[in-house]
Design a protein around this motif. Sequence first.
Motif, PDB file in Angstrom:
ATOM      1  N   HIS A   1      -4.956   8.050  -6.963  1.00 55.01           N
ATOM      2  CA  HIS A   1      -6.262   7.496  -6.602  1.00 55.01           C
ATOM      3  C   HIS A   1      -6.512   7.542  -5.101  1.00 55.01           C
ATOM      4  CE1 HIS A   1      -7.056   6.367 -10.589  1.00 55.01           C
ATOM      5  NE2 HIS A   1      -6.484   5.184 -10.610  1.00 55.01           N
ATOM      6  N   LYS A   2      -5.483   7.297  -4.341  1.00 53.52           N
ATOM      7  CA  LYS A   2      -5.701   7.025  -2.920  1.00 53.52           C
ATOM      8  C   LYS A   2      -5.344   8.123  -1.939  1.00 53.52           C
ATOM      9  CE  LYS A   2      -5.963   2.222  -3.308  1.00 53.52           C
ATOM     10  NZ  LYS A   2      -5.462   0.890  -2.970  1.00 53.52           N
ATOM     11  N   LEU A   3      -4.477   9.008  -2.307  1.00 55.18           N
ATOM     12  CA  LEU A   3      -4.099  10.059  -1.374  1.00 55.18           C
ATOM     13  C   LEU A   3      -5.306  10.961  -1.118  1.00 55.18           C
ATOM     14  CD1 LEU A   3      -1.267   9.821  -0.415  1.00 55.18           C
ATOM     15  CD2 LEU A   3      -0.534  11.188  -2.375  1.00 55.18           C
ATOM     16  N   PRO A   4      -5.446  11.469   0.099  1.00 51.86           N
ATOM     17  CA  PRO A   4      -6.537  12.394   0.354  1.00 51.86           C
ATOM     18  C   PRO A   4      -6.409  13.636  -0.533  1.00 51.86           C
ATOM     19  CG  PRO A   4      -5.107  12.154   2.286  1.00 51.86           C
ATOM     20  CD  PRO A   4      -4.644  11.171   1.272  1.00 51.86           C
ATOM     21  N   ALA A   5      -7.532  14.168  -0.930  1.00 52.74           N
ATOM     22  CA  ALA A   5      -7.544  15.309  -1.849  1.00 52.74           C
ATOM     23  C   ALA A   5      -6.676  16.445  -1.337  1.00 52.74           C
ATOM     24  CB  ALA A   5      -8.974  15.794  -2.046  1.00 52.74           C
TER      25      ALA A   5
ATOM     26  N   GLY B   1       0.819  -1.201   0.000  1.00 55.42           N
ATOM     27  CA  GLY B   1       0.000   0.000   0.000  1.00 55.42           C
ATOM     28  C   GLY B   1       0.851   1.248   0.000  1.00 55.42           C
ATOM     29  N   ILE B   2       0.178   2.372  -0.189  1.00 53.12           N
ATOM     30  CA  ILE B   2       0.906   3.627  -0.311  1.00 53.12           C
ATOM     31  C   ILE B   2       1.328   4.161   1.054  1.00 53.12           C
ATOM     32  CG2 ILE B   2      -0.451   4.181  -2.367  1.00 53.12           C
ATOM     33  CD1 ILE B   2      -1.870   6.321  -0.667  1.00 53.12           C
ATOM     34  N   VAL B   3       2.235   5.106   1.032  1.00 57.76           N
ATOM     35  CA  VAL B   3       2.577   5.806   2.269  1.00 57.76           C
ATOM     36  C   VAL B   3       1.895   7.163   2.192  1.00 57.76           C
ATOM     37  CG1 VAL B   3       4.774   4.650   2.554  1.00 57.76           C
ATOM     38  CG2 VAL B   3       4.706   6.801   1.346  1.00 57.76           C
TER      39      VAL B   3
ATOM     40  N   ILE C   1     -13.953  13.685  -5.941  1.00 58.32           N
ATOM     41  CA  ILE C   1     -14.907  13.045  -6.853  1.00 58.32           C
ATOM     42  C   ILE C   1     -14.232  12.534  -8.120  1.00 58.32           C
ATOM     43  CG2 ILE C   1     -16.886  13.470  -8.365  1.00 58.32           C
ATOM     44  CD1 ILE C   1     -17.565  13.171  -5.416  1.00 58.32           C
ATOM     45  N   VAL C   2     -13.274  13.304  -8.617  1.00 59.18           N
ATOM     46  CA  VAL C   2     -12.664  12.912  -9.893  1.00 59.18           C
ATOM     47  C   VAL C   2     -11.367  12.132  -9.766  1.00 59.18           C
ATOM     48  CG1 VAL C   2     -13.706  14.860 -11.115  1.00 59.18           C
ATOM     49  CG2 VAL C   2     -11.420  15.099 -10.140  1.00 59.18           C
ATOM     50  N   GLN C   3     -10.803  12.048  -8.575  1.00 61.72           N
ATOM     51  CA  GLN C   3      -9.460  11.479  -8.464  1.00 61.72           C
ATOM     52  C   GLN C   3      -9.356  10.016  -8.890  1.00 61.72           C
ATOM     53  OE1 GLN C   3      -9.391  11.367  -3.682  1.00 61.72           O
ATOM     54  NE2 GLN C   3      -7.450  10.781  -4.612  1.00 61.72           N
ATOM     55  N   GLN C   4     -10.435   9.276  -8.728  1.00 57.69           N
ATOM     56  CA  GLN C   4     -10.327   7.864  -9.111  1.00 57.69           C
ATOM     57  C   GLN C   4     -10.174   7.700 -10.620  1.00 57.69           C
ATOM     58  OE1 GLN C   4     -14.732   6.184  -8.930  1.00 57.69           O
ATOM     59  NE2 GLN C   4     -14.063   6.996  -6.990  1.00 57.69           N
ATOM     60  N   ASN C   5     -10.441   8.759 -11.373  1.00 61.67           N
ATOM     61  CA  ASN C   5     -10.253   8.687 -12.812  1.00 61.67           C
ATOM     62  C   ASN C   5      -8.976   9.387 -13.252  1.00 61.67           C
ATOM     63  OD1 ASN C   5     -13.425   8.809 -12.336  1.00 61.67           O
ATOM     64  ND2 ASN C   5     -12.952   7.552 -14.111  1.00 61.67           N
TER      65      ASN C   5
ATOM     66  N   ASN D   1     -13.382  18.737  -2.289  1.00 58.10           N
ATOM     67  CA  ASN D   1     -14.535  17.873  -2.550  1.00 58.10           C
ATOM     68  C   ASN D   1     -14.595  17.469  -4.012  1.00 58.10           C
ATOM     69  OD1 ASN D   1     -15.471  17.815   0.025  1.00 58.10           O
ATOM     70  ND2 ASN D   1     -16.924  19.506  -0.243  1.00 58.10           N
ATOM     71  N   LEU D   2     -14.380  18.439  -4.866  1.00 59.08           N
ATOM     72  CA  LEU D   2     -14.419  18.158  -6.299  1.00 59.08           C
ATOM     73  C   LEU D   2     -13.288  17.213  -6.698  1.00 59.08           C
ATOM     74  CD1 LEU D   2     -15.310  21.643  -7.828  1.00 59.08           C
ATOM     75  CD2 LEU D   2     -16.810  19.690  -7.457  1.00 59.08           C
TER      76      LEU D   2
END
Length: 487
Positions: free
Chosen positions: A327-331, A289-291, A362-366, A358-359
């Motif tokens: 994908h996984k780091l907090p926004a 997993g990531i750090v 929403i888009v980070q997984q892409n 917030n925005l």
Amino acid sequence: MTTTLMSGTPWRTRFAPSPTGAMHLGNARTAILNWLIARQSQGTFCVRLEDTDQERSSFASEASILSALDWMGLTPQEPVRRQSTRLERYKDTALKLWEKGLAYPCFCTEADLQQDRKTAAAKGMPPRYSRRCAALQPEEVREKINAGIPFTLRFKVADAPEGIHFRDLLKGDMDIPTQAFGDFVILRSNGWPSYNLAVVVDDLDMHINLVVRGEDHLTNTARQILLYRALDATPPYFAHHGLLVDQEHKKLSKRAGAKSLPQLMAAGIHPLALVHYLAGLSGAIKGKGIVYSMDDLVQRFNPMRLGRGNAVFLDEDLENINHTYWHKLPAHDLLPHIQGLESLGRPWQDMPDKHKENLIAIVQQNATGAHSFTSLLATLLTDEVTYSLEAVRVLTRPKNQKVIQVLCQILAANTADRNQPLPLQEIDALLTQTGTMAGVKGKDLYFPLRMALMGSSEGPEIKGLFHVLPLSNVLSRLEKAREFAPD
RNA sequence: GUCCCCAUCGUCUAGCUCGGUCCAGGACACCAGAUUUUCAUUCUGGGUACAGGGGUUCAAAUCCCCUUGGGGACGCCA
């Protein structure tokens, strides 16, 4: 007890690049390892600029290297040192060695030396200094100096014992025969020190107790140990790591397509992804997993597991790990590293950070990298949806129009504030209701909605969209999609 | 050319110090299924490696030797 990288000594390490170009991956890895080892042992990480090559050093390179370190989060814990400010100190040391008879002046010219090397090569001999000037009589030396002939100071290697032994903290016992190199220059004819002298003087003055560097320095280490002895000083510990090679196991080079740090930054790599990958290449990062932070990385770092051989750097692997990070780091941790955001204009700039995050969430997984965000975010910020060919095809089908129409009706009847997104808990019910009324479910339900709202088959989760887009915006998108309805 | 370093799945590696628990374990990648009323995410499963050859031994990935392959060093560069 035998000293190891983890035996409790607070390691004082240094990263000592020469500012003769942009930082490269090999350098970056060395810097990371030094930082990690220092941090992990509660020691100190120092940075020193080795700018003793006046022709090749440049301020631009310095700035580039320092900013790359900063970008990776490898902050030096003491002010950055610069060798060019300490010329006198090196010179004094060299002169002292001369006085002690451990060094001697060499009057050979560049041309002489080149000729020597050529002759040696022709005979199949190693290209080492012939020691011609070591044989000079004191009178001859005085004459030449008085005549103003420029000279360098060379260290007398042959006076050293047979082999140089040291225990490398990564590779184990090491024996380098002194025949591996000739009498090397410690002071150049222009009065500037050579690399080996400057390094030893500085590492001593800076109280460096562990030198971590690539194994291409193995013979330099032997030379430097000789200098430590000549100066009656105790050498630091050494740890030589393997080098970075490419897919063909060739040394990583610009020609073979290896990228520099500025290029990697520009390519949209997240710094944590790079640091994790580079540190992990040596096998020293535990767990999967990531750090989430550099501190996190320190926790998972085990220097004892550093590999002994060369490591293969693969762009593809970096890409993969980079995607995972985006994908996984907090926004919150993504925002500062996203590129091209200014092109989004006012609506974005005026937005509070919280809302921006917030925005992004929403888009980070892409997202695939630092600049994949602008286009994704742009589709959320505008009312003007751009429809792909596929979208047009989907939206012109009556069956799909039905779904959109139904949703429009349901939303029109909703009394919520149109300037706000819908509350999360309502969204599920709303979609279920739409499905029921339109008589569809699964892909038949979501696909038309995706096309209507985003204009493309890829994009954020539908529910997420409802959660960030103001109701009015959702409605206008749906209205626009209805224009594709066949007459 | 001389010297030094290195050699386990595609990649990073665990194991090697004190030979048997290793027909070699993990992670990433890949492939296949499943879950999620969509892509993504997640989960489960799968294939793939001790460079080669000689020893030593009842037994070798682990010890020894050779070969091969790769890397590095040999500058008034660092």
